[in-house]
Write an enzyme that holds these catalytic residues in place. Structure first.
Site, short mmCIF file in Angstrom:
data_model
loop_
_atom_site.label_atom_id
_atom_site.label_comp_id
_atom_site.label_asym_id
_atom_site.label_seq_id
_atom_site.Cartn_x
_atom_site.Cartn_y
_atom_site.Cartn_z
N ASN A 77 10.29 4.43 2.94
CA ASN A 77 10.02 3.86 4.24
C ASN A 77 11.21 3.05 4.74
O ASN A 77 12.08 2.64 3.96
CB ASN A 77 8.81 2.91 4.13
CG ASN A 77 7.51 3.63 3.90
OD1 ASN A 77 7.06 4.38 4.75
ND2 ASN A 77 6.89 3.41 2.75
N HIS B 201 10.45 6.95 8.22
CA HIS B 201 11.04 7.06 6.90
C HIS B 201 12.54 7.31 7.06
O HIS B 201 12.98 7.88 8.07
CB HIS B 201 10.40 8.21 6.11
CG HIS B 201 9.02 7.89 5.63
ND1 HIS B 201 8.38 8.62 4.66
CD2 HIS B 201 8.14 6.92 5.98
CE1 HIS B 201 7.18 8.12 4.43
NE2 HIS B 201 7.01 7.09 5.23
N HIS C 257 6.27 4.41 12.62
CA HIS C 257 6.36 4.35 11.16
C HIS C 257 7.42 5.38 10.74
O HIS C 257 7.13 6.57 10.66
CB HIS C 257 4.99 4.69 10.56
CG HIS C 257 4.91 4.58 9.09
ND1 HIS C 257 4.04 3.73 8.45
CD2 HIS C 257 5.58 5.21 8.09
CE1 HIS C 257 4.15 3.84 7.15
NE2 HIS C 257 5.09 4.76 6.90
N ARG D 257 0.83 -1.21 0.00
CA ARG D 257 0.00 0.00 0.00
C ARG D 257 0.87 1.26 0.00
O ARG D 257 0.95 1.97 -0.98
CB ARG D 257 -0.96 -0.03 1.20
CG ARG D 257 -2.11 0.98 1.10
CD ARG D 257 -1.76 2.38 1.55
NE ARG D 257 -1.27 2.45 2.92
CZ ARG D 257 -0.75 3.56 3.46
NH1 ARG D 257 -0.64 4.67 2.73
NH2 ARG D 257 -0.32 3.58 4.70
N ASP D 258 1.54 1.50 1.10
CA ASP D 258 2.34 2.73 1.21
C ASP D 258 3.52 2.70 0.26
O ASP D 258 3.99 3.76 -0.18
CB ASP D 258 2.81 2.88 2.66
CG ASP D 258 3.31 4.28 2.96
OD1 ASP D 258 2.90 5.23 2.28
OD2 ASP D 258 4.13 4.43 3.88
N CYS E 187 5.28 9.27 0.72
CA CYS E 187 3.94 9.86 0.80
C CYS E 187 3.73 10.74 -0.43
O CYS E 187 4.51 11.68 -0.65
CB CYS E 187 3.79 10.69 2.07
SG CYS E 187 2.21 11.56 2.17
#
Length: 306
Positions: free
Chosen positions: A255, A215, A213, A20-21, A246
Protein backbone atom coordinates in the site's frame (compact mmCIF):
# COMPACT_ATOMS: atom_id res chain seq x y z
CA UNK A 1 9.15 24.92 4.37
CA UNK A 2 5.77 24.13 2.78
CA UNK A 3 5.19 25.31 -0.76
CA UNK A 4 1.44 25.16 -1.46
CA UNK A 5 0.14 24.38 -4.92
CA UNK A 6 -3.11 25.69 -6.39
CA UNK A 7 -6.28 23.62 -6.46
CA UNK A 8 -5.53 21.49 -3.42
CA UNK A 9 -7.48 21.06 -0.17
CA UNK A 10 -6.54 22.68 3.12
CA UNK A 11 -6.96 19.39 5.00
CA UNK A 12 -6.95 15.67 4.15
CA UNK A 13 -8.27 12.78 6.23
CA UNK A 14 -5.87 9.85 6.30
CA UNK A 15 -7.74 6.54 6.55
CA UNK A 16 -5.09 4.29 8.10
CA UNK A 17 -5.32 0.65 7.02
CA UNK A 18 -2.04 -0.77 8.30
CA UNK A 19 -3.51 -2.84 11.13
CA UNK A 20 -5.96 -4.56 8.77
CA UNK A 21 -4.90 -4.37 5.14
CA UNK A 22 -1.26 -4.27 6.15
CA UNK A 23 -1.07 -7.15 8.59
CA UNK A 24 -3.52 -9.43 6.73
CA UNK A 25 -0.87 -10.01 4.08
CA UNK A 26 1.94 -10.96 6.45
CA UNK A 27 3.12 -14.56 6.25
CA UNK A 28 3.53 -14.78 10.02
CA UNK A 29 0.78 -14.39 12.58
CA UNK A 30 1.29 -11.19 14.55
CA UNK A 31 0.37 -11.56 18.26
CA UNK A 32 -2.84 -9.79 19.24
CA UNK A 33 -0.98 -7.79 21.91
CA UNK A 34 1.33 -6.39 19.23
CA UNK A 35 -1.65 -5.42 17.07
CA UNK A 36 -3.28 -3.60 19.99
CA UNK A 37 -0.05 -1.75 20.73
CA UNK A 38 0.32 -0.88 17.03
CA UNK A 39 -3.14 0.71 17.03
CA UNK A 40 -2.34 2.54 20.28
CA UNK A 41 0.84 3.99 18.79
CA UNK A 42 -0.90 4.99 15.56
CA UNK A 43 -3.55 6.86 17.54
CA UNK A 44 -0.86 8.55 19.64
CA UNK A 45 0.77 9.72 16.40
CA UNK A 46 -2.38 11.64 15.55
CA UNK A 47 -4.20 9.34 13.14
CA UNK A 48 -7.94 9.59 13.70
CA UNK A 49 -9.28 6.78 11.50
CA UNK A 50 -7.73 3.37 12.15
CA UNK A 51 -9.21 0.37 10.40
CA UNK A 52 -8.63 -2.14 13.16
CA UNK A 53 -9.32 -5.61 11.73
CA UNK A 54 -11.65 -7.76 9.65
CA UNK A 55 -14.33 -10.23 10.68
CA UNK A 56 -13.62 -12.50 7.73
CA UNK A 57 -13.59 -16.26 8.27
CA UNK A 58 -10.23 -17.36 9.74
CA UNK A 59 -9.91 -19.99 7.03
CA UNK A 60 -9.49 -17.26 4.41
CA UNK A 61 -7.40 -14.74 6.36
CA UNK A 62 -5.84 -16.54 9.35
CA UNK A 63 -3.77 -13.45 10.18
CA UNK A 64 -6.98 -11.75 11.37
CA UNK A 65 -8.54 -14.70 13.18
CA UNK A 66 -8.13 -12.79 16.46
CA UNK A 67 -10.49 -9.93 15.46
CA UNK A 68 -12.79 -10.38 18.44
CA UNK A 69 -9.89 -10.72 20.88
CA UNK A 70 -8.26 -7.60 19.48
CA UNK A 71 -11.34 -5.45 19.96
CA UNK A 72 -11.77 -6.74 23.50
CA UNK A 73 -8.14 -5.92 24.27
CA UNK A 74 -8.06 -2.57 22.48
CA UNK A 75 -8.26 0.59 24.57
CA UNK A 76 -10.02 3.02 22.25
CA UNK A 77 -8.57 6.51 22.21
CA UNK A 78 -10.91 9.49 22.44
CA UNK A 79 -11.77 10.98 19.08
CA UNK A 80 -10.46 8.00 17.10
CA UNK A 81 -12.66 5.96 14.77
CA UNK A 82 -11.96 2.20 14.59
CA UNK A 83 -13.84 0.77 11.58
CA UNK A 84 -13.72 -2.95 10.81
CA UNK A 85 -14.16 -4.87 7.57
CA UNK A 86 -17.08 -7.31 7.34
CA UNK A 87 -17.62 -9.77 4.46
CA UNK A 88 -21.16 -10.95 5.18
CA UNK A 89 -23.96 -11.07 7.75
CA UNK A 90 -22.05 -13.45 10.01
CA UNK A 91 -19.18 -10.96 10.05
CA UNK A 92 -21.66 -8.21 10.84
CA UNK A 93 -23.03 -10.23 13.77
CA UNK A 94 -19.53 -10.51 15.20
CA UNK A 95 -18.88 -6.82 14.64
CA UNK A 96 -22.10 -5.84 16.37
CA UNK A 97 -21.25 -8.13 19.29
CA UNK A 98 -17.92 -6.30 19.54
CA UNK A 99 -19.65 -2.94 19.79
CA UNK A 100 -18.29 -1.30 16.66
CA UNK A 101 -19.85 1.85 15.21
CA UNK A 102 -18.35 1.81 11.72
CA UNK A 103 -17.95 -1.05 9.24
CA UNK A 104 -16.64 -1.46 5.72
CA UNK A 105 -17.75 -3.87 2.99
CA UNK A 106 -15.72 -4.83 -0.05
CA UNK A 107 -16.88 -5.15 -3.65
CA UNK A 108 -15.19 -5.83 -6.96
CA UNK A 109 -15.19 -3.79 -10.14
CA UNK A 110 -14.56 -6.93 -12.22
CA UNK A 111 -16.26 -10.27 -12.65
CA UNK A 112 -13.15 -12.43 -12.27
CA UNK A 113 -12.06 -10.85 -9.00
CA UNK A 114 -15.62 -11.12 -7.68
CA UNK A 115 -15.45 -14.85 -8.39
CA UNK A 116 -12.02 -15.32 -6.82
CA UNK A 117 -12.43 -13.01 -3.82
CA UNK A 118 -16.16 -13.21 -3.09
CA UNK A 119 -17.19 -16.49 -4.74
CA UNK A 120 -19.76 -14.42 -6.62
CA UNK A 121 -20.14 -12.44 -9.84
CA UNK A 122 -20.02 -8.77 -10.71
CA UNK A 123 -23.81 -8.47 -10.53
CA UNK A 124 -24.60 -11.08 -7.88
CA UNK A 125 -22.19 -9.60 -5.32
CA UNK A 126 -24.68 -6.87 -4.43
CA UNK A 127 -27.14 -9.42 -3.08
CA UNK A 128 -24.46 -10.30 -0.49
CA UNK A 129 -23.99 -6.70 0.59
CA UNK A 130 -27.58 -5.48 0.72
CA UNK A 131 -28.66 -7.23 3.94
CA UNK A 132 -25.36 -6.33 5.61
CA UNK A 133 -25.71 -2.64 4.78
CA UNK A 134 -29.40 -2.56 5.64
CA UNK A 135 -28.89 -4.14 9.04
CA UNK A 136 -25.83 -2.01 9.79
CA UNK A 137 -27.68 1.20 9.00
CA UNK A 138 -30.66 0.11 11.09
CA UNK A 139 -28.24 -0.45 13.98
CA UNK A 140 -26.89 3.08 13.58
CA UNK A 141 -23.55 2.12 12.08
CA UNK A 142 -21.77 4.01 9.35
CA UNK A 143 -20.88 1.92 6.31
CA UNK A 144 -17.94 2.38 3.98
CA UNK A 145 -17.67 0.58 0.66
CA UNK A 146 -14.45 -0.58 -0.96
CA UNK A 147 -14.22 -1.23 -4.70
CA UNK A 148 -11.25 -3.36 -5.77
CA UNK A 149 -9.63 -3.54 -9.21
CA UNK A 150 -10.71 -0.04 -10.25
CA UNK A 151 -7.66 0.62 -12.42
CA UNK A 152 -6.74 -2.80 -13.73
CA UNK A 153 -7.28 -6.50 -13.11
CA UNK A 154 -4.56 -9.19 -13.37
CA UNK A 155 -6.95 -11.54 -15.18
CA UNK A 156 -9.09 -9.15 -17.23
CA UNK A 157 -6.61 -6.36 -17.92
CA UNK A 158 -7.94 -2.84 -18.32
CA UNK A 159 -11.15 -1.95 -16.48
CA UNK A 160 -13.53 0.55 -18.02
CA UNK A 161 -14.09 3.61 -15.81
CA UNK A 162 -17.82 3.30 -16.47
CA UNK A 163 -17.78 -0.21 -14.99
CA UNK A 164 -16.13 1.12 -11.83
CA UNK A 165 -18.68 3.93 -11.69
CA UNK A 166 -21.60 1.50 -11.96
CA UNK A 167 -20.37 -0.48 -8.93
CA UNK A 168 -19.70 2.74 -7.02
CA UNK A 169 -23.20 4.02 -7.77
CA UNK A 170 -24.76 0.77 -6.50
CA UNK A 171 -22.84 1.00 -3.22
CA UNK A 172 -23.79 4.64 -2.75
CA UNK A 173 -27.40 3.77 -3.45
CA UNK A 174 -27.34 1.13 -0.73
CA UNK A 175 -26.34 3.75 1.80
CA UNK A 176 -22.52 3.65 1.94
CA UNK A 177 -21.44 7.05 3.25
CA UNK A 178 -18.07 6.74 1.52
CA UNK A 179 -16.67 4.60 -1.29
CA UNK A 180 -12.95 3.93 -1.55
CA UNK A 181 -11.65 3.32 -5.08
CA UNK A 182 -8.83 0.79 -5.00
CA UNK A 183 -5.93 0.37 -7.39
CA UNK A 184 -5.42 -3.16 -6.14
CA UNK A 185 -2.51 -4.09 -8.42
CA UNK A 186 -1.04 -0.59 -8.69
CA UNK A 187 -1.29 -0.12 -12.46
CA UNK A 188 -3.13 3.20 -12.44
CA UNK A 189 -1.60 6.50 -13.56
CA UNK A 190 -2.82 10.08 -12.98
CA UNK A 191 -4.81 10.35 -16.20
CA UNK A 192 -6.58 7.12 -15.35
CA UNK A 193 -7.44 8.53 -11.93
CA UNK A 194 -9.06 11.52 -13.62
CA UNK A 195 -11.06 9.25 -15.90
CA UNK A 196 -12.38 7.06 -13.06
CA UNK A 197 -13.34 10.05 -10.92
CA UNK A 198 -15.04 11.69 -13.89
CA UNK A 199 -17.04 8.51 -14.55
CA UNK A 200 -18.14 8.26 -10.91
CA UNK A 201 -19.27 11.87 -10.82
CA UNK A 202 -21.11 11.41 -14.14
CA UNK A 203 -22.86 8.40 -12.58
CA UNK A 204 -24.18 10.59 -9.78
CA UNK A 205 -21.64 9.94 -7.01
CA UNK A 206 -20.18 13.25 -5.79
CA UNK A 207 -16.44 13.42 -5.34
CA UNK A 208 -16.89 14.34 -1.66
CA UNK A 209 -18.22 10.79 -1.17
CA UNK A 210 -15.12 9.18 -2.69
CA UNK A 211 -11.81 8.10 -1.18
CA UNK A 212 -8.78 6.59 -2.93
CA UNK A 213 -6.68 3.56 -2.08
CA UNK A 214 -3.49 3.23 -4.11
CA UNK A 215 -0.86 0.53 -4.17
CA UNK A 216 2.70 1.46 -5.09
CA UNK A 217 3.54 -1.56 -7.25
CA UNK A 218 4.80 0.63 -10.10
CA UNK A 219 5.74 3.67 -8.02
CA UNK A 220 2.60 5.62 -8.96
CA UNK A 221 0.80 5.89 -5.61
CA UNK A 222 1.83 9.44 -4.68
CA UNK A 223 1.35 10.78 -8.21
CA UNK A 224 -2.10 9.20 -8.30
CA UNK A 225 -2.94 10.62 -4.88
CA UNK A 226 -1.97 14.12 -5.99
CA UNK A 227 -4.17 13.75 -9.06
CA UNK A 228 -7.10 12.70 -6.87
CA UNK A 229 -6.57 15.63 -4.49
CA UNK A 230 -6.62 18.04 -7.41
CA UNK A 231 -10.01 16.61 -8.39
CA UNK A 232 -11.49 17.19 -4.95
CA UNK A 233 -10.90 13.91 -3.08
CA UNK A 234 -10.38 14.59 0.63
CA UNK A 235 -9.84 11.09 2.10
CA UNK A 236 -6.79 8.99 1.27
CA UNK A 237 -6.16 5.42 2.44
CA UNK A 238 -2.61 4.63 3.51
CA UNK A 239 -0.73 2.02 5.51
CA UNK A 240 1.91 2.80 8.13
CA UNK A 241 5.30 1.70 6.89
CA UNK A 242 3.84 0.67 3.53
CA UNK A 243 2.59 -2.64 4.94
CA UNK A 244 0.31 -4.91 3.02
CA UNK A 245 -1.41 -5.73 -0.21
CA UNK A 246 -4.18 -8.12 -1.10
CA UNK A 247 -3.96 -11.86 -0.29
CA UNK A 248 -6.21 -12.68 -3.26
CA UNK A 249 -4.11 -10.91 -5.92
CA UNK A 250 -0.47 -11.95 -6.06
CA UNK A 251 0.61 -8.82 -7.95
CA UNK A 252 -0.90 -6.52 -5.32
CA UNK A 253 2.20 -5.38 -3.46
CA UNK A 254 2.47 -2.71 -0.81
CA UNK A 255 0.00 0.00 0.00
CA UNK A 256 0.89 3.66 -0.15
CA UNK A 257 3.01 4.29 2.95
CA UNK A 258 1.39 6.71 5.37
CA UNK A 259 4.76 8.35 6.05
CA UNK A 260 5.35 9.00 2.34
CA UNK A 261 1.88 10.52 2.09
CA UNK A 262 2.43 12.72 5.16
CA UNK A 263 5.76 13.96 3.79
CA UNK A 264 4.07 15.05 0.56
CA UNK A 265 1.15 16.67 2.38
CA UNK A 266 3.56 18.54 4.66
CA UNK A 267 5.46 19.82 1.66
CA UNK A 268 2.23 21.10 0.13
CA UNK A 269 1.06 22.73 3.35
CA UNK A 270 -1.98 20.44 3.60
CA UNK A 271 -3.17 19.70 7.13
CA UNK A 272 -3.60 16.11 8.34
CA UNK A 273 -2.99 16.10 12.10
CA UNK A 274 -0.26 13.45 12.13
CA UNK A 275 3.07 13.68 13.96
CA UNK A 276 5.50 12.33 11.36
CA UNK A 277 8.30 11.56 13.81
CA UNK A 278 5.97 9.55 16.04
CA UNK A 279 4.57 7.73 13.03
CA UNK A 280 8.04 6.84 11.73
CA UNK A 281 8.99 5.56 15.18
CA UNK A 282 5.88 3.39 15.17
CA UNK A 283 6.73 1.88 11.79
CA UNK A 284 10.34 1.26 12.87
CA UNK A 285 8.98 -0.55 15.92
CA UNK A 286 6.61 -2.64 13.80
CA UNK A 287 9.36 -3.46 11.29
CA UNK A 288 11.40 -4.84 14.18
CA UNK A 289 8.44 -6.95 15.30
CA UNK A 290 8.03 -8.30 11.76
CA UNK A 291 11.75 -8.91 11.33
CA UNK A 292 12.13 -7.04 8.08
CA UNK A 293 12.71 -3.45 6.92
CA UNK A 294 9.89 -1.08 6.10
CA UNK A 295 9.44 -0.42 2.36
CA UNK A 296 8.55 3.23 3.07
CA UNK A 297 11.17 5.59 1.69
CA UNK A 298 10.41 8.16 4.38
CA UNK A 299 10.74 5.59 7.16
CA UNK A 300 14.10 4.54 5.73
CA UNK A 301 15.27 8.16 5.44
CA UNK A 302 14.14 9.33 8.87
CA UNK A 303 14.25 6.09 10.84
CA UNK A 304 17.64 4.80 9.76
CA UNK A 305 18.22 1.55 7.86
CA UNK A 306 15.11 -0.17 9.28
Amino acid sequence: MPVPAPGLPEHVTIYEVGARDGLQNESAIVPVEVKAEFLHRLAAAGLRVLEATSFVHPKWVPQLADAGDLLRLLVRADGVDYPVLVPNERGLDRALDAGVSHIAIFASATDTFAQRNLNSTLDAQFAMFEPVVERALEAGLRVRGYVSMCFGDPWEGAVAPEQVAAVTRRLAGMGCHQISLGDTIGTGTPGHVDAVLDACVAAGVPVRQLAVHFHDTYGQALANTLAALRRGVRTVDASAGGLGGCPYAESATGNLATEDLVWMLDGLGIGHGVDLDALVATSVWMAEKLGRPSPSRVVRALGGAT
